[in-house]
Enzyme design. Structure first.
Site, short mmCIF file in Angstrom:
data_model
loop_
_atom_site.label_atom_id
_atom_site.label_comp_id
_atom_site.label_asym_id
_atom_site.label_seq_id
_atom_site.Cartn_x
_atom_site.Cartn_y
_atom_site.Cartn_z
N LEU A 1 0.81 -1.21 0.00
CA LEU A 1 0.00 0.00 0.00
C LEU A 1 0.85 1.26 0.00
O LEU A 1 0.55 2.22 -0.71
CB LEU A 1 -0.91 0.00 1.23
CG LEU A 1 -2.13 -0.92 1.17
CD1 LEU A 1 -2.68 -1.14 2.58
CD2 LEU A 1 -3.21 -0.34 0.26
N ASN B 1 1.72 4.76 7.30
CA ASN B 1 1.33 3.49 6.72
C ASN B 1 2.15 2.31 7.23
O ASN B 1 1.72 1.16 7.13
CB ASN B 1 1.47 3.59 5.19
CG ASN B 1 1.34 2.25 4.50
OD1 ASN B 1 0.24 1.73 4.34
ND2 ASN B 1 2.48 1.68 4.10
N ASP C 1 13.94 4.51 11.31
CA ASP C 1 12.88 3.83 12.06
C ASP C 1 11.94 4.88 12.62
O ASP C 1 12.28 5.62 13.54
CB ASP C 1 13.52 3.02 13.19
CG ASP C 1 12.50 2.21 13.99
OD1 ASP C 1 11.28 2.38 13.76
OD2 ASP C 1 12.92 1.43 14.86
N LYS D 1 -4.59 -1.07 15.95
CA LYS D 1 -5.33 -0.34 14.93
C LYS D 1 -6.51 0.42 15.53
O LYS D 1 -6.88 1.50 15.04
CB LYS D 1 -5.80 -1.29 13.83
CG LYS D 1 -4.66 -1.82 12.95
CD LYS D 1 -3.90 -0.68 12.30
CE LYS D 1 -2.95 -1.15 11.21
NZ LYS D 1 -2.17 -0.04 10.63
N TYR E 1 -2.69 -6.73 16.85
CA TYR E 1 -2.89 -5.87 15.68
C TYR E 1 -4.22 -5.10 15.79
O TYR E 1 -4.28 -3.89 15.52
CB TYR E 1 -2.87 -6.74 14.43
CG TYR E 1 -3.09 -6.03 13.13
CD1 TYR E 1 -2.09 -5.24 12.57
CD2 TYR E 1 -4.29 -6.18 12.43
CE1 TYR E 1 -2.29 -4.60 11.35
CE2 TYR E 1 -4.49 -5.54 11.21
CZ TYR E 1 -3.49 -4.76 10.67
OH TYR E 1 -3.67 -4.13 9.47
#
Length: 292
Positions: free
Chosen positions: A18, A99, A72, A174, A170
């Site tokens: 992406l 992203n 980083d 998110k 995750y």
């Protein structure tokens, strides 16, 4: 004339998937792009040489302008140098696309603390630190009397909105990014900064094992990201969008549903009875990914 002519845009995790699609799409619309990528594997561990330089070459070969950044972004020094790279190379910064990310999927009972911490670090901290340093730059510009038309696009996930079996770390990360987006949109509006989030669905190396039947390409998501990163999106902030293939959906978050009120304190039994009645009138939540 592209929709982002003259704008300077940072895209993190832009070496593949992406991020790469976003970087190329911004460049195609006239933006000067800082391509950030640490060059790590799916689990966040060091891999081969960073692909950021390859994306920069693609952009330049097509007549665009871009520079690579291999730091980083989940460290203060890396995030600060990212913003400095944009300003040093092009004299300004107009948009930040957060992203970068990776997966370390496990069922909760098998999820190690290190895997929890690593995913939280790259997703949540890797959003917060670039956003913090970009926001400081825009605040200073605004206070100096310069016009700021800045944009931030964060990357959440359907896992963060509905949950996803086997992805507790995750999904939590998110979901945290959504909260960060809402706070940032409120705090930074006075400086001319708009902050939104996307929940993309596309076939990348991160999703091909989890959602093997997903056919949508990363390039299908990028047009919305480019628009959100452009001046044309004026007035759009604090929103979350799903994007997959040709579909764009405005996600509507937590709103007050059925409510009951009484004078005095509920007993546990009374509160339970009242709650069951409320739930009968409430909307059914969306299904957790992978459940049942």
């Amino acid at each position: 004339m592209g929709i982002c002519d003259g704008r300077v845009v940072i895209v993190t995790g832009a070496g593949r998937g992406l991020g790469r699609a976003h970087a190329l799409a911004f460049a195609a619309e006239g933006a000067k792009v800082v391509v950030n990528d640490l060059g790590v594997g799916l689990d966040g561990r060091p891999g081969a040489d960073s692909p950021a330089a390859q994306v920069v070459e693609e952009i330049r070969a097509a007549g665009g302008e871009a520079v690579a950044h291999g730091g980083d972004v989940a460290t203060a020094d890396g995030a600060a140098s990212l913003v400095a790279t944009a300003v040093d190379a092009y004299g300004r910064l107009d948009a930040l696309v957060n992203n970068a990310g990776f997966l370390r999927d496990r069922m909760l009972v098998n999820l190690d603390e290190d895997d929890w911490d690593a995913v939280m670090r790259v997703h949540v901290k890797g959003h917060f630190l670039p956003l913090k340093h970009a926001a400081a730059y825009w605040r200073a510009a605004s206070k100096a009397g310069r016009e700021v038309t800045a944009r931030v696009v964060n990357t959440t996930s359907g896992a963060g909105l509905l949950g996803s079996v086997g992805q507790g770390n995750y999904a939590a990360a998110k979901a945290g990014i959504v909260g960060l987006t809402l706070v940032a949109s409120a705090e930074l509006a006075r400086y001319g900064v708009q902050v939104n989030a996307i929940a993309p669905a596309a076939r990348t190396r991160m999703t091909e094992e989890v959602f093997g039947d997903l056919d949508a390409a990363p390039e299908d998501v990028s047009p919305l990201v480019v628009w959100l990163g452009s001046a044309a999106s004026a007035g759009v902030t604090g929103r979350v969008f799903e994007a997959e293939g040709g579909r764009i959906t405005v996600m509507e978050g937590w709103h007050a549903g059925p409510t009951v009120r009484r004078e005095g304190r509920w007993s546990p039994a009374e509160s339970g009875e009242a709650t069951l009645k409320l739930l009968a009138d409430a909307r059914t939540p969306g299904a957790v990914y992978g459940a049942g």
